[in-house]
Design a protein around this motif. Sequence first.
Motif, PDB file in Angstrom:
ATOM      1  N   ILE A   1       0.728  -1.231  -0.099  1.00 17.90           N
ATOM      2  CA  ILE A   1       0.650  -0.148   0.286  1.00 17.90           C
ATOM      3  C   ILE A   1       0.852   1.241   0.030  1.00 17.90           C
ATOM      4  N   LEU A   2       1.695   1.084   1.023  1.00 16.28           N
ATOM      5  CA  LEU A   2       2.502   2.853   1.103  1.00 16.28           C
ATOM      6  C   LEU A   2       3.440   2.901  -0.542  1.00 16.28           C
ATOM      7  N   ILE A   3       3.908   1.711  -0.797  1.00 17.18           N
ATOM      8  CA  ILE A   3       4.558   1.652  -2.023  1.00 17.18           C
ATOM      9  C   ILE A   3       3.716   2.102  -3.036  1.00 17.18           C
ATOM     10  N   THR A   4       2.555   1.672  -3.635  1.00 15.42           N
ATOM     11  CA  THR A   4       1.254   2.407  -4.339  1.00 15.42           C
ATOM     12  C   THR A   4       1.115   3.900  -4.120  1.00 15.42           C
ATOM     13  N   LEU A   5       0.754   3.949  -2.975  1.00  9.05           N
ATOM     14  CA  LEU A   5       0.558   5.566  -2.906  1.00  9.05           C
ATOM     15  C   LEU A   5       1.514   6.305  -2.601  1.00  9.05           C
ATOM     16  N   LEU A   6       2.965   5.750  -3.106  1.00  5.26           N
ATOM     17  CA  LEU A   6       4.535   6.464  -3.211  1.00  5.26           C
ATOM     18  C   LEU A   6       4.044   6.757  -4.994  1.00  5.26           C
ATOM     19  N   ALA A   7       4.188   5.967  -5.349  1.00  6.68           N
ATOM     20  CA  ALA A   7       3.950   5.358  -6.894  1.00  6.68           C
ATOM     21  C   ALA A   7       3.216   6.928  -6.922  1.00  6.68           C
ATOM     22  N   ILE A   8       1.726   7.164  -6.799  1.00  3.85           N
ATOM     23  CA  ILE A   8       0.644   7.834  -7.218  1.00  3.85           C
ATOM     24  C   ILE A   8       1.107   9.185  -7.048  1.00  3.85           C
ATOM     25  N   PHE A   9       1.801   8.937  -5.935  1.00  3.75           N
ATOM     26  CA  PHE A   9       2.461  10.677  -5.298  1.00  3.75           C
ATOM     27  C   PHE A   9       4.046  11.224  -6.127  1.00  3.75           C
ATOM     28  N   SER A  10       4.206   9.919  -6.841  1.00  9.35           N
ATOM     29  CA  SER A  10       5.134  10.498  -7.852  1.00  9.35           C
ATOM     30  C   SER A  10       4.677  10.704  -9.084  1.00  9.35           C
ATOM     31  N   LEU A  11       3.774  10.124  -9.241  1.00  8.88           N
ATOM     32  CA  LEU A  11       3.501   9.913 -10.424  1.00  8.88           C
ATOM     33  C   LEU A  11       3.014  11.369 -10.633  1.00  8.88           C
ATOM     34  N   THR A  12       2.005  11.893  -9.681  1.00  9.68           N
ATOM     35  CA  THR A  12       1.094  13.189  -9.268  1.00  9.68           C
ATOM     36  C   THR A  12       2.364  14.600  -9.783  1.00  9.68           C
ATOM     37  N   ALA A  13       3.609  14.029  -8.881  1.00 11.32           N
ATOM     38  CA  ALA A  13       4.265  14.996  -8.733  1.00 11.32           C
ATOM     39  C   ALA A  13       4.838  15.529  -9.942  1.00 11.32           C
ATOM     40  N   VAL A  14       5.285  14.491 -10.322  1.00  8.58           N
ATOM     41  CA  VAL A  14       5.905  14.570 -11.955  1.00  8.58           C
ATOM     42  C   VAL A  14       4.948  15.172 -13.311  1.00  8.58           C
ATOM     43  N   LEU A  15       3.711  14.797 -13.364  1.00  9.91           N
ATOM     44  CA  LEU A  15       2.984  15.430 -14.118  1.00  9.91           C
ATOM     45  C   LEU A  15       2.583  17.105 -13.567  1.00  9.91           C
ATOM     46  N   ASN A  16       2.805  17.719 -12.865  1.00 12.32           N
ATOM     47  CA  ASN A  16       2.452  18.920 -11.780  1.00 12.32           C
ATOM     48  C   ASN A  16       3.770  19.324 -12.992  1.00 12.32           C
ATOM     49  N   ALA A  17       5.207  18.899 -12.193  1.00 11.44           N
ATOM     50  CA  ALA A  17       5.914  19.486 -12.942  1.00 11.44           C
ATOM     51  C   ALA A  17       5.910  19.723 -15.003  1.00 11.44           C
ATOM     52  N   GLN A  18       5.517  19.194 -15.534  1.00 11.03           N
ATOM     53  CA  GLN A  18       5.167  18.992 -16.802  1.00 11.03           C
ATOM     54  C   GLN A  18       4.816  20.618 -17.141  1.00 11.03           C
ATOM     55  N   ILE A  19       3.434  20.809 -15.766  1.00 13.54           N
ATOM     56  CA  ILE A  19       3.058  22.415 -16.503  1.00 13.54           C
ATOM     57  C   ILE A  19       3.232  23.192 -16.047  1.00 13.54           C
ATOM     58  N   PRO A  20       3.904  24.206 -16.847  1.00 11.41           N
ATOM     59  CA  PRO A  20       4.478  25.479 -17.009  1.00 11.41           C
ATOM     60  C   PRO A  20       4.277  26.537 -15.718  1.00 11.41           C
ATOM     61  N   GLU A  21       5.271  26.896 -14.857  1.00 11.52           N
ATOM     62  CA  GLU A  21       4.826  27.532 -13.316  1.00 11.52           C
ATOM     63  C   GLU A  21       3.919  29.450 -14.163  1.00 11.52           C
ATOM     64  N   ARG A  22       3.032  29.341 -13.328  1.00  9.67           N
ATOM     65  CA  ARG A  22       2.198  30.746 -13.867  1.00  9.67           C
ATOM     66  C   ARG A  22       3.220  31.825 -13.866  1.00  9.67           C
ATOM     67  N   PRO A  23       3.081  32.657 -15.220  1.00  9.25           N
ATOM     68  CA  PRO A  23       4.120  33.436 -15.483  1.00  9.25           C
ATOM     69  C   PRO A  23       3.675  34.854 -14.315  1.00  9.25           C
ATOM     70  N   ASN A  24       5.462  35.154 -14.335  1.00 11.02           N
ATOM     71  CA  ASN A  24       5.114  36.510 -12.754  1.00 11.02           C
ATOM     72  C   ASN A  24       6.835  37.255 -13.766  1.00 11.02           C
ATOM     73  N   PRO A  25       6.115  38.636 -14.252  1.00 15.47           N
ATOM     74  CA  PRO A  25       4.543  39.140 -13.964  1.00 15.47           C
ATOM     75  C   PRO A  25       3.264  38.421 -15.023  1.00 15.47           C
ATOM     76  N   PRO A  26       2.586  38.572 -14.289  1.00 15.01           N
ATOM     77  CA  PRO A  26       0.904  37.592 -14.934  1.00 15.01           C
ATOM     78  C   PRO A  26       1.283  37.687 -16.822  1.00 15.01           C
ATOM     79  N   ARG A  27       0.101  37.172 -17.621  1.00 13.04           N
ATOM     80  CA  ARG A  27       0.381  37.382 -18.831  1.00 13.04           C
ATOM     81  C   ARG A  27      -0.657  36.279 -19.532  1.00 13.04           C
TER      82      ARG A  27
END
Length: 258
Positions: free
Chosen positions: A4-30
């Motif tokens: 269960i811990l390994i599965t949860l870790l894999a899910i969290f890791s996958l979520t982190a990877v997917l979130n990392a693919q999205i560019p950060e919100r621009p600053n200043p905003p545009r």
Amino acid sequence: MKKILITLLAIFSLTAVLNAQIPERPNPPRLVNDFAGVLSKNEFSNLEETLESFARQTSTQIVVVTVADFDGQDKAEYAFDLGEKWGVGQKGKDNGIVVLLKPKTGNSRGEVFVASGYGLEGVLPDAIINRDVVDNEMIPRFKQNDYYGGLAAGLDVIMSITRGEYTAEQYKEKVETGGAAGIPFVFIIFILMFVLFGRRRRGRFYSPGKNLPFWLALGMMSGSHRSSGSFGNFSSGGGGFGGFGGGSFGGGGAGGSW
């Protein structure tokens, strides 16, 4: 327990990877973010000024994002995640729109997706986005490598409907009639020719600019203005883009590839 811990870790890791693919919100905003580099400086400025003005007038925020690659992620998921992460639109109204474009490069297909916030799903149905924005306006121009033209044409339809110039159903009827909106202008030309012919028969000199009835001149001016489309007609007055308002995204939207 260990599994269960390994599965949860894999899910969290996958979520982190997917979130990392999205560019950060621009600053200043545009509102225009050309990470793929497909727009010239003037094209970028024109899009940004138009979308800023539209946001000030309507509170609806439309974000254009171009990327070189989705890093294996589905374009729809990428667009929804980006809109949610950046908070495009107003909190409570959820009136944000993300226009996501990946240009065609080598053997990699070009792809586009338009995602709408919860608050706009009824105003801008998926069928209208798919047929009238993506298929009719954007992709034909993208196939010619005219990325600015495709974005501008698609945004013109989106802004016209969300601004309330006409409903999605009215726009659908307008497209299906094949330009029936041009009939009043033809009628005006017919009346003008009739009046001109009558004047000449009576031997009088006729000056359209001087003798044209006010209602007819007004109608001609209105017809001419409407035929130019709404894109780029906004004032580029000061104010700039103040930032995203915290809107949320659901499953509304459509896209295509070429």
